[in-house]
Design an enzyme around this catalytic site. Structure first.
Site, short mmCIF file in Angstrom:
data_model
loop_
_atom_site.label_atom_id
_atom_site.label_comp_id
_atom_site.label_asym_id
_atom_site.label_seq_id
_atom_site.Cartn_x
_atom_site.Cartn_y
_atom_site.Cartn_z
N THR A 125 -8.30 -2.64 -20.87
CA THR A 125 -8.97 -2.15 -19.67
C THR A 125 -8.57 -2.96 -18.44
O THR A 125 -8.27 -4.16 -18.56
CB THR A 125 -10.50 -2.23 -19.88
OG1 THR A 125 -11.15 -2.07 -18.61
CG2 THR A 125 -10.93 -3.57 -20.45
N ASP A 126 -8.64 -2.32 -17.28
CA ASP A 126 -8.38 -3.05 -16.03
C ASP A 126 -9.47 -4.09 -15.75
O ASP A 126 -9.29 -4.98 -14.91
CB ASP A 126 -8.27 -2.08 -14.84
CG ASP A 126 -9.52 -1.25 -14.59
OD1 ASP A 126 -10.46 -1.30 -15.41
OD2 ASP A 126 -9.56 -0.55 -13.55
N GLU A 127 -10.60 -3.99 -16.48
CA GLU A 127 -11.71 -4.92 -16.21
C GLU A 127 -11.37 -6.36 -16.57
O GLU A 127 -12.04 -7.29 -16.13
CB GLU A 127 -13.00 -4.44 -16.90
CG GLU A 127 -13.37 -3.05 -16.43
CD GLU A 127 -14.75 -2.56 -16.84
OE1 GLU A 127 -15.65 -3.38 -17.05
OE2 GLU A 127 -14.92 -1.33 -16.93
N TYR A 153 -18.33 -7.90 -21.73
CA TYR A 153 -17.41 -6.86 -22.24
C TYR A 153 -15.97 -7.18 -21.86
O TYR A 153 -15.07 -7.22 -22.71
CB TYR A 153 -17.82 -5.48 -21.69
CG TYR A 153 -16.71 -4.45 -21.76
CD1 TYR A 153 -16.24 -3.98 -22.98
CD2 TYR A 153 -16.12 -3.94 -20.58
CE1 TYR A 153 -15.21 -3.03 -23.05
CE2 TYR A 153 -15.10 -3.00 -20.64
CZ TYR A 153 -14.65 -2.55 -21.86
OH TYR A 153 -13.62 -1.62 -21.93
N LYS A 157 -12.64 -8.16 -24.18
CA LYS A 157 -11.38 -7.41 -24.15
C LYS A 157 -10.23 -8.34 -23.75
O LYS A 157 -9.13 -8.24 -24.31
CB LYS A 157 -11.47 -6.23 -23.17
CG LYS A 157 -12.39 -5.11 -23.59
CD LYS A 157 -11.97 -4.38 -24.86
CE LYS A 157 -10.72 -3.53 -24.68
NZ LYS A 157 -10.47 -2.67 -25.89
P1 NAD Z 1 -16.51 4.60 -27.08
O1 NAD Z 1 -17.64 3.63 -27.10
O2 NAD Z 1 -16.75 6.01 -26.69
O3 NAD Z 1 -15.81 4.63 -28.52
C1 NAD Z 1 -15.65 3.50 -29.32
C2 NAD Z 1 -15.37 3.94 -30.75
O4 NAD Z 1 -15.11 2.77 -31.55
C3 NAD Z 1 -16.56 4.67 -31.41
O5 NAD Z 1 -16.13 5.82 -32.09
C4 NAD Z 1 -17.12 3.63 -32.39
O6 NAD Z 1 -17.75 4.20 -33.52
C5 NAD Z 1 -15.85 2.88 -32.76
N1 NAD Z 1 -16.15 1.52 -33.25
C6 NAD Z 1 -16.97 0.60 -32.68
N2 NAD Z 1 -17.01 -0.51 -33.44
C7 NAD Z 1 -16.19 -0.28 -34.50
C8 NAD Z 1 -15.82 -1.06 -35.64
N3 NAD Z 1 -16.31 -2.30 -35.82
N4 NAD Z 1 -14.98 -0.52 -36.54
C9 NAD Z 1 -14.49 0.74 -36.38
N5 NAD Z 1 -14.82 1.52 -35.32
C10 NAD Z 1 -15.65 1.02 -34.40
O7 NAD Z 1 -15.42 3.92 -26.14
P2 NAD Z 1 -14.28 4.59 -25.23
O8 NAD Z 1 -14.81 4.75 -23.86
O9 NAD Z 1 -13.68 5.74 -25.94
O10 NAD Z 1 -13.22 3.39 -25.18
C11 NAD Z 1 -12.19 3.29 -26.15
C12 NAD Z 1 -11.31 2.11 -25.82
O11 NAD Z 1 -10.74 2.28 -24.51
C13 NAD Z 1 -12.04 0.77 -25.79
O12 NAD Z 1 -11.21 -0.19 -26.40
C14 NAD Z 1 -12.23 0.49 -24.31
O13 NAD Z 1 -12.25 -0.90 -24.07
C15 NAD Z 1 -10.98 1.14 -23.72
N6 NAD Z 1 -11.11 1.61 -22.33
C16 NAD Z 1 -12.13 2.44 -21.96
C17 NAD Z 1 -12.19 2.91 -20.65
C18 NAD Z 1 -13.27 3.87 -20.22
O14 NAD Z 1 -13.33 4.22 -19.04
N7 NAD Z 1 -14.10 4.38 -21.10
C19 NAD Z 1 -11.22 2.51 -19.72
C20 NAD Z 1 -10.19 1.65 -20.13
C21 NAD Z 1 -10.14 1.22 -21.44
P1 TYD Z 2 -19.83 2.54 -16.04
O1 TYD Z 2 -19.67 3.99 -16.29
O2 TYD Z 2 -20.82 1.77 -16.85
O3 TYD Z 2 -18.36 1.90 -16.15
P2 TYD Z 2 -17.85 0.39 -15.77
O4 TYD Z 2 -19.02 -0.48 -15.56
O5 TYD Z 2 -17.09 0.02 -17.01
O6 TYD Z 2 -16.99 0.55 -14.56
O7 TYD Z 2 -20.22 2.34 -14.51
C1 TYD Z 2 -19.37 2.81 -13.48
C2 TYD Z 2 -19.99 2.39 -12.15
O8 TYD Z 2 -21.24 3.07 -11.98
C3 TYD Z 2 -20.30 0.90 -12.10
O9 TYD Z 2 -20.01 0.42 -10.78
C4 TYD Z 2 -21.78 0.84 -12.35
C5 TYD Z 2 -22.32 2.14 -11.80
N1 TYD Z 2 -23.50 2.67 -12.50
C6 TYD Z 2 -24.65 3.04 -11.78
O10 TYD Z 2 -24.70 2.92 -10.54
N2 TYD Z 2 -25.70 3.54 -12.48
C7 TYD Z 2 -25.70 3.68 -13.83
O11 TYD Z 2 -26.72 4.12 -14.43
C8 TYD Z 2 -24.52 3.32 -14.56
C9 TYD Z 2 -24.44 3.47 -16.05
C10 TYD Z 2 -23.43 2.83 -13.84
#
Ligand code: NAD
Ligand code: TYD
Length: 350
Positions: A125-127, A153, A157
């Site tokens: 992630t970019d975070e 988090y 990562k």
């Molecule tokens: P999500 O929470 O929707 O999915 C996570 C999945 O991992 C779930 O299906 C969960 O059951 C599985 N999981 C959790 N713990 C596990 C374990 N111990 N063993 C096996 N499976 C397990 O998350 P997401 O939003 O789909 O993110 C997926 C990946 O992408 C993550 O690594 C996250 O850091 C990265 N990512 C997410 C975003 C975003 O905007 N959502 C952006 C950049 C990177």
């Molecule tokens: P989120 O979807 O949790 O992603 P991330 O924190 O990984 O960027 O949140 C996106 C943005 O929205 C973040 O700046 C926090 C804000 N936010 C709210 O204002 N209200 C909410 O209830 C949530 C979940 C997020």
């Protein structure tokens, strides 16, 4: 190039979109999905492909070393999504993030080295880069930016990224790390801001906007992310890092107003709430490296069209998110899929 791919976390938001994307885009690829089905893992996310001849599901925890070695025995490539993924949960309790994101990644890397897996793609992630100032619009994260995670988090990562780096350097594992910005699209767990706000508005509830609402996120459609991941998997350099973004920075206030407009609601539906602890101010991705090296660029993230189609998906699929929001969700899928949850790692059949 890779015919047998092990996806971790394929029942989550991005992983499930990736599994479907690869099955469609690569007719020769077989996908095994290993997922423990944590609170955010949902077999419904892949119901349309669960009987696909090139897909199988294994319920297992990525921290189980012997199991991971067994699963990697027969694969060419690993695409690692499994993680604890929500910043707010990491503030409430960091320990699951260390277990899954750090120990889980180490367990997978050890197995990949032992099994001589040809390619390991770590989805990060970019975070991990921390936060950018609001008043310096030209500043964006590059792959050379310092790693300065601010939330538990992001710290977990970042730790996993360092382990991937070390596995390449020390053991010669063919790794790539991708660092993508905020994703949106179908099947995102409704604790993240877009599905939470959309589903609240559909239910006639207010949306909780943190702090002054001026925090900026750089939004990319999940299918653009999936396409970029496939490009990195197939053509990325060993030991490389690639940022992935769509040049789509929006403040949370702007995002919220866009959602209100799409759903025909007024500003009275915004509830200003206390800010998130340590809330990162701005994320912005410079994705020129992946554009220049791999010729990839986002094509599905245009605003507001991509946001409108995403909102439309949630409006049309209330059963999916209502079950989750009503908390019947775990019970539901255990009951529905109890047998498949014990599916064989070899055949995928129960
Ligand atoms: P999500 O929470 O929707 O999915 C996570 C999945 O991992 C779930 O299906 C969960 O059951 C599985 N999981 C959790 N713990 C596990 C374990 N111990 N063993 C096996 N499976 C397990 O998350 P997401 O939003 O789909 O993110 C997926 C990946 O992408 C993550 O690594 C996250 O850091 C990265 N990512 C997410 C975003 C975003 O905007 N959502 C952006 C950049 C990177
Ligand atoms: P989120 O979807 O949790 O992603 P991330 O924190 O990984 O960027 O949140 C996106 C943005 O929205 C973040 O700046 C926090 C804000 N936010 C709210 O204002 N209200 C909410 O209830 C949530 C979940 C997020």
């Amino acid at each position: 190039m890779f015919s047998r791919v092990l996806v971790t976390g394929g029942c989550g938001f991005i992983g499930s979109n990736f599994v479907r994307f690869v099955l469609n885009a690569r007719p020769d690829v077989t996908v095994t999905n290993v997922d423990v089905l944590s609170y955010s893992g949902n077999l419904e996310n892949l119901r349309d492909v669960e009987d696909h001849p090139r897909y199988s599901f294994v319920r297992a925890d990525i921290c189980e070393a012997a199991r991971m070695r067994e699963l990697m025995h027969d694969v060419d490539a690993v695409v690692h999504f499994a993680a604890e993924s929500h910043v707010d949960r990491s503030i409430l309790d960091t320990s699951p993030f260390i277990r899954t994101n750090v120990l889980g990644t180490q367990t997978l890397l050890d197995a990949a080295v032992a099994c001589k897996v040809d390619r390991f793609l770590h989805v990060s992630t970019d975070e991990v880069y921390g936060s950018l100032p609001l008043d310096k619009a030209d500043m964006r994260f590059t792959e050379e930016s310092a790693i300065r995670p601010n939330s538990p988090y992001a710290a977990s990562k970042a730790a996993s990224d360092m382990l991937v780096r070390a596995a390449h350097h020390t053991f010669g594992l063919n790794t790539s790390i991708t660092r993508c910005s905020n994703n949106f699209g179908p099947h995102q767990f409704p604790e993240k801001v877009i599905p939470l706000f959309v589903t609240n508005l559909v239910e006639g509830k207010k949306v909780p906007l943190y702090g002054d609402g001026l925090n900026v996120r750089d939004w990319i459609h999940v299918e653009d992310h999936c396409e970029a991941l496939l490009a990195v998997l197939e053509r990325g350099r060993a030991g490389s890092v690639y940022n992935i973004g769509a040049d789509n920075e929006r403040s949370n206030l702007e995002l919220t107003h866009a959602l209100l407009t799409i759903l025909g609601k007024g500003p009275e539906f915004i509830r200003h709430v206390e800010d998130r602890l340590g809330h990162d101010r701005r994320y912005a991705i410079d994705s020129s490296k992946i554009q220049n090296e791999l010729g990839w660029t986002a094509t599905r993230s245009q605003w507001p069209d991509a946001l409108v189609s995403t909102v439309d998906w949630y409006v049309k699929n209330p059963d999916w998110w209502r079950r989750i929001k009503n908390g019947e969700y775990r019970y539901f899928h255990e009951k529905m899929y109890g047998n498949r949850a014990n599916a064989s790692p070899v055949t995928g059949k129960a």
